[in-house]
Design a protein around this motif. Sequence first.
Motif, PDB file in Angstrom:
ATOM      1  N   ARG A   1      -1.852  74.769  81.612  1.00 13.31           N
ATOM      2  CA  ARG A   1      -2.986  74.949  81.833  1.00 13.31           C
ATOM      3  C   ARG A   1      -3.055  74.645  83.322  1.00 13.31           C
ATOM      4  NH1 ARG A   1      -6.631  72.560  76.899  1.00 13.31           N
ATOM      5  NH2 ARG A   1      -6.426  74.576  75.505  1.00 13.31           N
TER       6      ARG A   1
ATOM      7  N   THR B   1      -1.664  77.932  84.930  1.00 16.17           N
ATOM      8  CA  THR B   1      -2.304  79.108  84.641  1.00 16.17           C
ATOM      9  C   THR B   1      -3.638  78.936  85.401  1.00 16.17           C
ATOM     10  OG1 THR B   1      -2.720  78.158  82.596  1.00 16.17           O
ATOM     11  CG2 THR B   1      -1.037  79.805  82.566  1.00 16.17           C
ATOM     12  N   THR B   2      -3.953  77.935  86.195  1.00 12.39           N
ATOM     13  CA  THR B   2      -5.185  77.701  86.994  1.00 12.39           C
ATOM     14  C   THR B   2      -6.459  77.338  86.066  1.00 12.39           C
ATOM     15  OG1 THR B   2      -6.175  79.936  86.897  1.00 12.39           O
ATOM     16  CG2 THR B   2      -4.563  79.517  88.679  1.00 12.39           C
ATOM     17  N   LEU B   3      -6.106  76.896  84.804  1.00  8.76           N
ATOM     18  CA  LEU B   3      -7.142  76.881  83.825  1.00  8.76           C
ATOM     19  C   LEU B   3      -7.716  75.270  83.966  1.00  8.76           C
ATOM     20  CD1 LEU B   3      -6.140  78.528  80.606  1.00  8.76           C
ATOM     21  CD2 LEU B   3      -7.969  78.892  82.040  1.00  8.76           C
ATOM     22  N   LEU B   4      -6.767  74.356  84.662  1.00  4.99           N
ATOM     23  CA  LEU B   4      -7.006  72.892  84.705  1.00  4.99           C
ATOM     24  C   LEU B   4      -7.017  72.570  86.141  1.00  4.99           C
ATOM     25  CD1 LEU B   4      -6.002  70.885  81.683  1.00  4.99           C
ATOM     26  CD2 LEU B   4      -8.403  71.465  82.135  1.00  4.99           C
TER      27      LEU B   4
ATOM     28  N   VAL C   1      -2.077  76.990  93.194  1.00  3.10           N
ATOM     29  CA  VAL C   1      -2.971  77.164  91.762  1.00  3.10           C
ATOM     30  C   VAL C   1      -4.429  76.839  91.954  1.00  3.10           C
ATOM     31  CG1 VAL C   1      -0.954  76.909  90.208  1.00  3.10           C
ATOM     32  CG2 VAL C   1      -2.076  74.966  91.113  1.00  3.10           C
TER      33      VAL C   1
ATOM     34  N   TYR D   1      -6.465  80.882  92.994  1.00  4.53           N
ATOM     35  CA  TYR D   1      -6.379  80.929  91.655  1.00  4.53           C
ATOM     36  C   TYR D   1      -6.461  82.346  91.083  1.00  4.53           C
ATOM     37  CZ  TYR D   1     -11.416  81.039  91.192  1.00  4.53           C
ATOM     38  OH  TYR D   1     -12.832  81.409  91.346  1.00  4.53           O
TER      39      TYR D   1
ATOM     40  N   ARG E   1      -4.403  84.952  88.642  1.00 10.04           N
ATOM     41  CA  ARG E   1      -4.844  85.174  87.348  1.00 10.04           C
ATOM     42  C   ARG E   1      -4.561  86.751  87.048  1.00 10.04           C
ATOM     43  NH1 ARG E   1     -10.717  82.043  86.200  1.00 10.04           N
ATOM     44  NH2 ARG E   1      -9.567  80.069  86.325  1.00 10.04           N
TER      45      ARG E   1
ATOM     46  N   TYR F   1      -0.060  84.780  80.015  1.00  2.13           N
ATOM     47  CA  TYR F   1      -0.220  83.460  79.388  1.00  2.13           C
ATOM     48  C   TYR F   1      -0.444  83.572  77.677  1.00  2.13           C
ATOM     49  CZ  TYR F   1      -2.509  78.868  78.315  1.00  2.13           C
ATOM     50  OH  TYR F   1      -2.853  77.738  77.679  1.00  2.13           O
TER      51      TYR F   1
ATOM     52  N   ARG G   1     -12.725  77.628  85.108  1.00  2.00           N
ATOM     53  CA  ARG G   1     -11.764  76.984  84.471  1.00  2.00           C
ATOM     54  C   ARG G   1     -12.132  76.190  83.184  1.00  2.00           C
ATOM     55  NH1 ARG G   1      -8.213  76.448  89.098  1.00  2.00           N
ATOM     56  NH2 ARG G   1      -9.690  76.476  91.019  1.00  2.00           N
ATOM     57  N   LEU G   2     -11.274  75.558  82.586  1.00  2.00           N
ATOM     58  CA  LEU G   2     -11.469  75.045  81.197  1.00  2.00           C
ATOM     59  C   LEU G   2     -12.373  73.883  81.152  1.00  2.00           C
ATOM     60  CD1 LEU G   2      -8.347  75.630  78.951  1.00  2.00           C
ATOM     61  CD2 LEU G   2     -10.472  76.623  78.900  1.00  2.00           C
TER      62      LEU G   2
END
Lengths: 301, 377
Positions: free
Chosen positions: A47, A50-53, A67, A71, A75, A80, B375-376
């Motif tokens: 995560r 993949t720039t989610l966290l 990242v 981001y 993306r 992913y 983001r999450l």
Amino acid sequence: MYSVTADNLEISYGTVKALRGVSFQVSRGEMFGLIGPDGAGKTSLFRILTTLLLADAGSATVDGFDVVKDYKEIRGRVGYMPGKFSLYQDLSVEENLEFFATLFNTTIKENYHLIKDIYRHIEPFKTRKAGALSGGMKQKLALSCALIHKPSVLFLDEPTTGVDPVSRKEFWEMLKRLKQQNITIIVSTPYMDEAIICDRIALINEGKFMQIETPQNIISAFGKKLFAVTGDNMSRLLNDVREMDIVSSAFAFGDEHHVTLRNPMLDHTDIEAGLLEKGCSNIFVKEINAGIEDCYMALSQ
Amino acid sequence: MKQFLVFVRKEFYHIFRDVRTVMILLLMPVVQIILFGFALSSEVNNVKIAIFDPSKDHATQLITERISASKYFKVVKMISDPDDVESLFKSGKANIVLLYSEKFHENLIHTGHAQIQLITDGTEPNTANAVTRYATNIIMASQKELLQSQVPSVTRPAITSEIIIIPEVKLLYNPQMKSSYNFVPGVMGLILMLICAMMTSISIVREKEVGTMEVLLVSPMRPIYIIISKAVPYFVLSFVNLTTILLLAVFVLGVPISGSLFWLIFISLIFILVALSIGLLISTLVDTQVAAMLISGMVFMMPTMVLSGMIYPVENMPWILRLISNFIPAKWYIIAVKKLMIQGLSIDSAFLELGVLFTMAMVFILISLKMFKKRLA
């Protein structure tokens, strides 16, 4: 230039540290395996990449982009596949693929050659709802969707979890062929012996990398004779083996126990003799080659 | 742009492939309008009336006739003993009892005082109220008729005209006191709120819950477009619902659209925007569909029903509730719809409501866009 780099990544959820300083580099076109049990920090690492966290500390780049700062660039470039099946169950196979193709500004036709190898397995069912597919087919569809925009880096979080052994083997074969497209693949799995296909693997435990090596080097670094022991009443047998003075370690591995000895001069006959003395019956001991999992167990001790 | 269109199309697939969603979206407005319009109306029909008439003269017969001719009343019994009244109520044979005094007509002509007693069941205050109101109206009308017919033959017209005090209540805008006039604006507010806020928040949260949001975020599509394309289908469907409700209101319930249709639709669209942005806001706050449903149900639907003036008049509430009601978007919308649709006033009179709704829409949209996470965590 490295395809993916990570420098001292740390992240914690509340008081739980999920990653405690993880660093590695992955070259373009390399298949990099993250091996570790549930809760080792694999998903958190995915995560972050993949720039989610956002990591609490440390930095990472994908395709040369940071990242955090870049981001948006990342993306569009990565594929992913999260650990949980993340397609629309109420959309058909074809609709899912088409949706993700459009989402990434491409069409199925344009990149069909990339997914052909995988997609042809599920193409006969293309009007079926994704929710009605078997586990193995779901993963093939998810992989097709993650690949449809020709990503430069592919992140696969436990793609073979919950998939039957035959489909699992197929899946890894597909990944192997994808490497020829010069796509960097970072894949995690709790099934350690699948990882032998990877170019390099990182053994991860409790948020730390224990070792990053080629599978061959990891195995050859095992450096001890390994024995597989079977007999009646396996759980009692494990206790008996562990009680023996000559034994260094003993773990249950499926339907046999893997045992190493303190003294390299000793042999399988010594184990047999020791166990017979303890009254075990039907004993069978043979010397085997170590697998990744044996190395993991030895390292995490 | 193509991304956006495909996304919206995907959203419609989700909606139309789920039977429950379709039912909620398309059938519920119809059911609610019909329920509120007919079943839950505060109108009272077929009231069982029992009559005690010891005088049996010209006047009492006329009133009794008028009552039994009314569509509201059904004369079930003529009783001979006033002591029977209680047993009538206890057995549920009558909802109201009318008792004439003795020598009714004689007293009315000569003294100007004749007594009628109405007894109703106070355990249902609303019904009792409505029933006495109907009965009183009929009695008043009969009285007037009686006295007019007497005038030429009565020798003392001065006295009779003196005692005739007929309270005339005329209801503007809703002469028949139809409850649908009150409920239609309320149901419009409720349904649009429900569909936009609840369905939008659930559909966004579902993507979070099943994990597809993760994949959507790791795509070149900007988060704001993801949100907009999730809201568009519900905007369209709300508009369909608005049309259905208005058609049902006009052609089934007989509620007219007295004012400008354009402004009615305009203010409805603003209200839909408010509801949509509330839905977006909820979706940024929670991670499960159940939580989204509870929040939109408890925090937004309940106050909408209770505090919007749809069921209970806001003016009669304690000041603290009146204060809170100002923050309920549906309250402003319902006031505006009553003005524009029922009263037929021009948009000038609804500027305040329009302004409040517009401000609310802007504030909620800004907050929810600010809260939306790219983001999450």
